[in-house]
Design an enzyme around this catalytic site. Structure first.
Site, PDB file in Angstrom:
ATOM      1  N   ASP A 159       0.841  -1.195   0.000  1.00 22.01           N
ATOM      2  CA  ASP A 159       0.000   0.000   0.000  1.00 22.01           C
ATOM      3  C   ASP A 159       0.883   1.255   0.000  1.00 22.01           C
ATOM      4  OD1 ASP A 159      -2.340   1.498   0.115  1.00 22.01           O
ATOM      5  OD2 ASP A 159      -3.258   0.195   1.610  1.00 22.01           O
ATOM      6  N   ASP A 219     -10.796   2.697  -3.431  1.00 19.48           N
ATOM      7  CA  ASP A 219     -11.186   1.385  -2.910  1.00 19.48           C
ATOM      8  C   ASP A 219     -12.617   1.028  -3.322  1.00 19.48           C
ATOM      9  OD1 ASP A 219      -8.808   1.670  -1.606  1.00 19.48           O
ATOM     10  OD2 ASP A 219      -9.637   1.551   0.423  1.00 19.48           O
TER      11      ASP A 219
HETATM   12  C1  GLA Z   1      -6.096   1.201   1.487  1.00 18.21           C
HETATM   13  C2  GLA Z   1      -6.154   0.218   0.337  1.00 18.21           C
HETATM   14  C3  GLA Z   1      -7.201  -0.845   0.618  1.00 18.21           C
HETATM   15  C4  GLA Z   1      -6.874  -1.552   1.931  1.00 18.21           C
HETATM   16  C5  GLA Z   1      -6.748  -0.542   3.052  1.00 18.21           C
HETATM   17  C6  GLA Z   1      -6.223  -1.192   4.315  1.00 18.21           C
HETATM   18  O1  GLA Z   1      -7.260   1.949   1.589  1.00 18.21           O
HETATM   19  O2  GLA Z   1      -6.428   0.879  -0.867  1.00 18.21           O
HETATM   20  O3  GLA Z   1      -7.280  -1.764  -0.433  1.00 18.21           O
HETATM   21  O4  GLA Z   1      -5.695  -2.288   1.768  1.00 18.21           O
HETATM   22  O5  GLA Z   1      -5.859   0.506   2.704  1.00 18.21           O
HETATM   23  O6  GLA Z   1      -6.033  -0.270   5.364  1.00 18.21           O
END
Ligand code: GLA
Length: 431
Positions: A159, A219
């Site tokens: 990430d 997301d």
């Molecule tokens: C970000 C990523 C997600 C997930 C969260 C976890 O938002 O884009 O896919 O991994 O972090 O905290």
């Protein structure tokens, strides 16, 4: 002379597709399961032991994947997302799993997953912290890559939270190199472009050389508006992102949320169809221990998975927007084409679109063999160029087809080039 021309043509052709990360992985879009969208950062194992982020969750998911046909359908990676580690590194500066929720540790979990013939994915962050506030890898890339390799991890989702955006590229490249140096095959899933877009246009050549897939956009949530926003973003950036996808490296529109709470069955079919058209990783985030039979059947649909995993390895494009329909097309091997027709009018009933208005239909000269894959599998037979066939699509649903031109000998030469022209011609369509 002819040899020189041939070699030159070959060089031009080969250099046209950007070089991918050379780790031999993700030759097809990755298939598996990832905990985030469904289970998030639930660390409350005292009151919610069945759904908290713990080794049990991944072991149970792996058991079901083997028993319920998921592995046979191609789903292979069982992936941990955020919230697995302890807040402290160990005395040697290594990441460690939360001891209460992962009493056996990650190595033992990896052994268990491997004993089932599956692979284990883990999660880290290029910056100082993960998005949920657990330790990040900045300053520890070598150590963390080695720790993951020692544990037998097969995939790393990396990430981009808590990182100065100007250092993102360097960080992602350094971790990629550190993973390579471990000598273990670890599929590298990045979020590099997602965190760069707010500041500038990402360098997709560099991203493809560094990562096996990469998140570009927000997301996914368990809602149709979220899935739609991902499709809209992808279509509006397709000229930038689609050419960078191919064996070894893929655009990642985030997880499949099929089998959860927020999508109607038509919308679930739309997500599955479009993730196949986009050559997207198929990473489900749902509860495989408790999933309705229709969602299961959809996620395990061999015909859709075959489109997703097609060996030509080209991502599809949106080729037309007409009358609140969207038409997306993906070139497939054996000169076939996958066509998805989405009805974006969220009022009323099923509406019809003439197959002959699909831009790629022009290659059905003199005729095409048509197979409907969604909503039901149906051989629709041989259709002529001026076919009167109309596909009827439910609101927010999708009709997914494959079409294969049947050429006379005279036409077959022309058809050799159809995959390229179908994409170039997109500008001459209704878009
Ligand atoms: C970000 C990523 C997600 C997930 C969260 C976890 O938002 O884009 O896919 O991994 O972090 O905290």
């Amino acid at each position: 002379m002819y040899t020189a021309v041939f070699v030159l043509t070959l060089v031009v052709l080969v250099s046209h597709v950007a070089q991918g990360l050379d780790n031999g992985l993700a030759l097809n879009p990755t298939m598996g399961w990832l905990h985030w969208e469904r289970f998030m950062c639930n660390i409350d194992c005292d009151t919610d032991p069945d759904n908290c982020i713990s080794e049990r969750l991944y072991m149970q998911m792996a058991d079901v994947m083997v028993k319920e046909g998921w592995q046979d359908a191609g789903y292979e990676y069982v992936c941990i997302d955020d919230c697995w580690p302890s807040h402290q590194r160990d005395t040697q500066g290594r990441l460690q799993a939360d001891p209460k929720r992962f009493p056996g540790g990650i190595k033992k979990l990896a052994d268990y997953i491997h004993s089932k013939g599956l692979k284990l994915g883990i999660y880290g962050d290029v910056g100082t912290n993960t998005c949920a506030g657990y330790p990040g890898s900045l300053g520890h890339y070598e150590t963390d890559a080695q720790t993951f390799a020692d544990w037998g991890v097969d995939l790393l989702k990396f990430d981009g939270c808590y990182m100065n955006w100007t250092l993102l590229g360097e960080g992602y490249v350094n971790m990629s190199n550190a993973l390579n140096r471990t000598g273990r095959s670890i599929l590298y899933s990045c979020e590099w472009p997602l965190y760069e877009w707010p500041f500038h246009k990402p360098n997709y050549t560099a991203i493809r050389e560094t990562c096996n897939h990469w998140r570009n956009f927000a997301d996914v949530y368990d809602s149709w508006s979220s899935v739609k926003s991902i499709l809209d973003w992808t279509a509006s950036h397709q000229d930038i992102i689609v050419p960078s996808a191919g064996p070894g490296g893929w655009n990642d529109p985030d997880m499949l949320v099929i089998g959860n709470f927020g999508l109607s069955h038509d919308q679930q079919e739309s997500q599955m169809a479009f993730w196949a058209i986009m050559a997207a990783p198929l990473l489900m985030s749902n509860d495989l221990r408790d999933i309705c039979p229709r969602s299961k059947e959809l996620l395990q649909n061999r015909h859709i998975i075959a489109i997703s995993q097609d060996p030509l390895g080209k991502q599809g494009y949106r080729t037309a927007k007409v009358n609140s329909f969207e038409v997306w097309e993906r070139p497939l091997s054996k000169k076939r084409l996958a066509v998805a027709v989405l009805n974006k009018q969220e009022i009323g009933g099923p509406r019809g679109l003439a197959i002959s208005s699909v831009p790629g239909w022009k290659f059905c000269d003199p005729q095409c063999n048509v197979t409907q894959i969604l909503p039901q599998y149906k051989e629709m037979g041989v259709q002529p160029l001026h076919s009167k066939l109309v596909v009827r699509v439910n609101p927010s649903g999708t009709v997914l087809l494959t079409v294969s031109p049947i050429s006379s000998n005279f036409k077959s030469h022309h058809n050799l080039h159809w995959q390229d022209t179908s994409i170039k011609d997109k500008h001459s369509t209704i878009l």
